[in-house]
Structures are given as C-alpha cells and as structure tokens.
Design a protein around this motif. Structure first.
Motif, PDB file in Angstrom:
ATOM      1  N   THR A   1      -9.822   9.120 -13.086  1.00 12.33           N
ATOM      2  CA  THR A   1      -9.335  10.637 -12.259  1.00 12.33           C
ATOM      3  C   THR A   1      -8.945  12.020 -13.186  1.00 12.33           C
ATOM      4  O   THR A   1      -9.402  12.520 -12.976  1.00 12.33           O
ATOM      5  CB  THR A   1      -8.184  10.575 -11.613  1.00 12.33           C
TER       6      THR A   1
ATOM      7  N   HIS B   1       1.056  -0.986  -0.657  1.00 16.42           N
ATOM      8  CA  HIS B   1      -0.057  -0.143  -0.132  1.00 16.42           C
ATOM      9  C   HIS B   1       0.964   1.270   0.226  1.00 16.42           C
ATOM     10  O   HIS B   1       0.562   2.591  -1.147  1.00 16.42           O
ATOM     11  CB  HIS B   1      -1.193   0.094   1.303  1.00 16.42           C
TER      12      HIS B   1
ATOM     13  N   SER C   1      -9.904   6.480  -4.952  1.00 17.28           N
ATOM     14  CA  SER C   1     -10.778   4.716  -4.491  1.00 17.28           C
ATOM     15  C   SER C   1     -10.729   4.203  -3.065  1.00 17.28           C
ATOM     16  O   SER C   1     -11.039   3.612  -2.976  1.00 17.28           O
ATOM     17  CB  SER C   1      -9.298   3.276  -4.682  1.00 17.28           C
TER      18      SER C   1
ATOM     19  N   GLY D   1       0.923   4.303  -3.256  1.00 19.13           N
ATOM     20  CA  GLY D   1       0.400   5.513  -3.264  1.00 19.13           C
ATOM     21  C   GLY D   1       0.745   5.992  -1.533  1.00 19.13           C
ATOM     22  O   GLY D   1       0.440   6.855  -1.396  1.00 19.13           O
TER      23      GLY D   1
ATOM     24  N   HIS E   1      -4.663   5.081  -2.728  1.00 25.76           N
ATOM     25  CA  HIS E   1      -4.630   5.878  -3.905  1.00 25.76           C
ATOM     26  C   HIS E   1      -6.412   7.279  -3.098  1.00 25.76           C
ATOM     27  O   HIS E   1      -7.209   6.219  -2.694  1.00 25.76           O
ATOM     28  CB  HIS E   1      -5.690   5.869  -5.189  1.00 25.76           C
ATOM     29  N   ARG E   2      -6.206   8.506  -2.898  1.00 23.23           N
ATOM     30  CA  ARG E   2      -7.350   9.189  -2.424  1.00 23.23           C
ATOM     31  C   ARG E   2      -8.523   8.820  -3.063  1.00 23.23           C
ATOM     32  O   ARG E   2      -9.571   8.491  -2.759  1.00 23.23           O
ATOM     33  CB  ARG E   2      -7.205  10.426  -3.406  1.00 23.23           C
TER      34      ARG E   2
ATOM     35  N   TYR F   1      -1.977   6.205   0.156  1.00 17.87           N
ATOM     36  CA  TYR F   1      -3.031   7.223   0.788  1.00 17.87           C
ATOM     37  C   TYR F   1      -3.632   7.345   2.206  1.00 17.87           C
ATOM     38  O   TYR F   1      -3.236   8.356   3.292  1.00 17.87           O
ATOM     39  CB  TYR F   1      -3.631   7.972   0.361  1.00 17.87           C
TER      40      TYR F   1
ATOM     41  N   THR G   1      -4.841   0.689 -11.207  1.00 17.51           N
ATOM     42  CA  THR G   1      -4.115   1.895 -11.497  1.00 17.51           C
ATOM     43  C   THR G   1      -4.390   2.505 -12.921  1.00 17.51           C
ATOM     44  O   THR G   1      -4.056   3.545 -13.261  1.00 17.51           O
ATOM     45  CB  THR G   1      -1.997   1.420 -11.633  1.00 17.51           C
TER      46      THR G   1
END
Ligand code: MUC
Ligand code: MG
Length: 367
Positions: free
Chosen positions: A283, A119, A314, A123, A311-312, A125, A276
């Motif tokens: 996005t 993770h 997801s 990214g 990720h932001r 996040y 991804t």
C-alpha cells in the motif's frame, strides 16, 4: 498466559479432483495441523500446507521444525508476546509455511483469549470476500465447463487460469475459449508458476492482448532478473510475484528491482504478521495485492478470509478461496459456504476455524 505445548499433527485427505499446474500436482492434502496449547486451557490452531516443489518444505520437515526446532524455544513464552516468538523463528531462514502456521495459531490464541474475532483485531474492514476460483491444467472445453459450473453454482465471476505449458498454443487457446464462453464481464487472470521464460510470457501476452486478461502471475523464475524486468516494463497488465515473495524482504527486492509490480499474499506461507508487513509495503508503494491460495483446506481458507477481509487493500480484489471444493472431506466443523460468489468471516473468537475432532482423528496419520 504461557505456552505449554506445541503439536504438529500430520494428516491426509484425498482430493476428488486433483489440481495440476506448471510446478506440480496435488492429489492429497497431506498437511500439518499446528496446535499451540496454553496453561489457560486455550488452544490456537492453524493449517500448514507443505508445497515441496515450491518451497522445499515437506510434511515431515514442517513437523520437525515446529515441534523440535521452534517448540522448545517457544514453550514458556506468553502467546501475546508474538514478537518474541518471531525472534525465535527468524533465527532459522526459510521454512515459511511452518512459521506461517505458528503465527496464525498464535493469532487464533490471542483472539480466543480476548474473545474477539481475529478479522476485527487485524483491521475489521469488511465481513466477506469475493471469491476467485483457480482452474488447473485441463483441455480448454473442460476448463470452460468448470468455470461455467462455478459461476452457476456459486456465483463466482473471477477465475485464475493455471498456465505455463508448452507449446504456448495450449494456454493461448484456453484463454480464448474461456473469454468467448464466459463473456466480457468475467475476470480472467493467469498464473504460470515459473513455467515459461520471460520471452515466452511476452509472446503469450501478445497473442492474448485483446482478451482483457487482468494479471499475469509468476511468468518465469524471478531469478531471470533482467528479462523479467523487461517483461514488467513492456507488459500492459500487472506482473504478480507469488512464490518469489514469501517474506516482506523478498517482496521489497522484487518490487524495487522491477521484477514485479503486484504481489500475491498467501497467509499459509507468511502468517498474519508477515502478511501485514507485505501489505503495508504494497500500500505504501501503491502496488496491488491479491490474496492467493496455497491449495488450502477450509481451515487455511478461513485464515485467508480472516486476513483478506480485515483490510481494504487485501479485499479489493477477489481472493483465491474455493479450491477446498476439490477435496473429498475437510477438518472444519462448520463447513465454509460460498454465497453469491462471496465467503463471510466468522464472528467467533479467534480465526473461526473450529476443528471437527472426529475427522482429525480419522485423517491423522500419526496414530
Ligand atoms: C499458486 O498461486 O501458485 C500452486 C502451488 C502453490 O503453492 O500454490 C498454488 C497456487
Ligand atoms: Mg501462484
């Protein structure tokens, strides 16, 4: 580092509560555990859940594709050279679930070799995801009881209701009973798994317009291009493409042709690499994504959390992560816990899905 062997281990774990939906029913997790071994003694692992009624892959086909078609070409490659592995797999069309598991097992290997959680590599996040629970076909009162129980026991406040039944009144009634029983603060969205025509979906949206439903997934077959575009144009809520978009190319086609205006990402059929690419596409186009559930085990759900939390975009919506609770057992050594409606990533190297070897030996069906 070199890949020395690739194993596709079939196993079967019964469900205590079968999940029924418009395109099929799951009573046993008859999956494949993919393991990629290396000369460094590090092994990458991933779960492959075959969904024959959706993608045409079976437990047998996944084993054969992974071990006999991809295996000989992948053995000898460096697991860090993931693009070379993808070049091998891309020669063969379809077989997305087999490819997804190989990809996730490679990421698991890379994370373990670097001693970093995947993770973080993807990214980094956030450290947890909000959970959405998927409700299969049941009488309306039983659906409400299940949703209330999951709310009380696990703090879950987002539910995906499986629909796509005929007469339409069955699902329309279920939507009304859930909204009335759960109140306005609970998120409810629908997934028809292609069970309706676009016009039937339009009628359901008309009769549920005052219920605050947030999304409708795969209402009809994406092949019904014109009527589906009409539905997307007229729907007040996003129309989500799921089984029609296993690859970034499929997602592009659906979005550009107007067949959907939101995308469900499933790591089980897209791996982390293609997921991804799909996420970047969404996005870039300003399209919402949901992290879906391919009726995953805890091993598969850990992969979804790993990708989703990284990720932001997801992690913005609740991810479908709780259906492993319907299984009688699982392979994960350290079971997933749901606290306050959330599942946390693991700060372990790789995907964080360590296998209980005794359980694997017990449930594998090839010995
Ligand atoms: C879903 O979102 O459609 C049903 C079949 C499958 O592959 O995933 C589930 C849930
Ligand atoms: Mg779906």
């Amino acid at each position: 580092m070199k890949i020395t062997a690739i194993e596709a281990i079939p196993y079967a774990i019964p469900y205590t509560h079968p999940l029924k939906f418009a395109s099929g029913e799951v009573t046993t997790a008859d999956h494949i555990l993919v393991r990629i071994h290396t000369d460094a003694g590090i092994t990458g692992t991933a779960d492959a859940p075959p969904r024959p009624y959706t993608y045409g892959e079976t437990q047998t086909s996944i084993k054969v594709i992974v071990e006999d078609v991809f295996g000989p070409e992948i053995i000898g490659l460096d697991p860090f050279d993931r693009e070379k592995v993808h070049e091998v797999m891309d020669r063969t069309i379809n077989n997305q679930v087999a490819k997804g598991a190989v990809d996730i097992a490679l990421w698991d290997l890379v994370g373990k070799a670097l001693q970093i959680p995947v993770h973080k590599l993807l990214g980094g996040y956030t450290d947890s995801m909000r959970v959405s629970h998927m409700l299969g076909f049941k009488p309306a009162e039983e659906l409400l009881e299940e949703a209330q129980r999951f709310g009380q026991e696990y703090g879950i406040t987002t539910f995906k209701l499986k629909v796509g039944r005929r007469p339409l009144s069955l699902d329309i009634e279920a939507c009304h009973v859930l909204r009335e029983g759960l109140g306005d603060d609970v998120e409810i969205y629908l997934d028809a798994n292609r069970g309706w025509s676009a016009n039937e979906a339009m009628e359901v949206l008309r009769q549920t317009a005052d219920l605050g439903l947030t999304m409708l997934e795969e209402p009809c077959d994406a092949k019904e291009a014109m009527s589906r575009r009409r539905l997307v144009d007229h729907s007040p809520i996003p129309i989500v493409a799921d089984e029609s978009v296993p690859t970034a190319g499929d997602a592009s086609r659906e979005l550009l042709s107007g067949g959907a205006n939101a995308i469900c990402i499933k790591t089980a059929r897209s791996g982390f690499t293609e997921a991804t690419e799909i996420l970047g596409l969404c996005t870039g186009l300003g399209v919402d994504v949901t992290m879906g559930n391919q009726i995953d085990t805890q091993v598969g759900s850990m992969a979804t959390v790993t990708f989703g939390a990284a990720h932001r975009a997801s992690s913005a919506r609740a991810g479908e992560l709780s259906n492993f609770l319907d299984m009688s057992d699982d392979l994960l050594a350290d079971p997933i816990q749901i606290h306050n409606g959330r599942i946390s990533v693991r700060d372990l190297p790789g995907v964080g899905a360590e296998i209980d070897e005794d359980k694997l030996n017990h449930y594998r069906i090839d010995k």
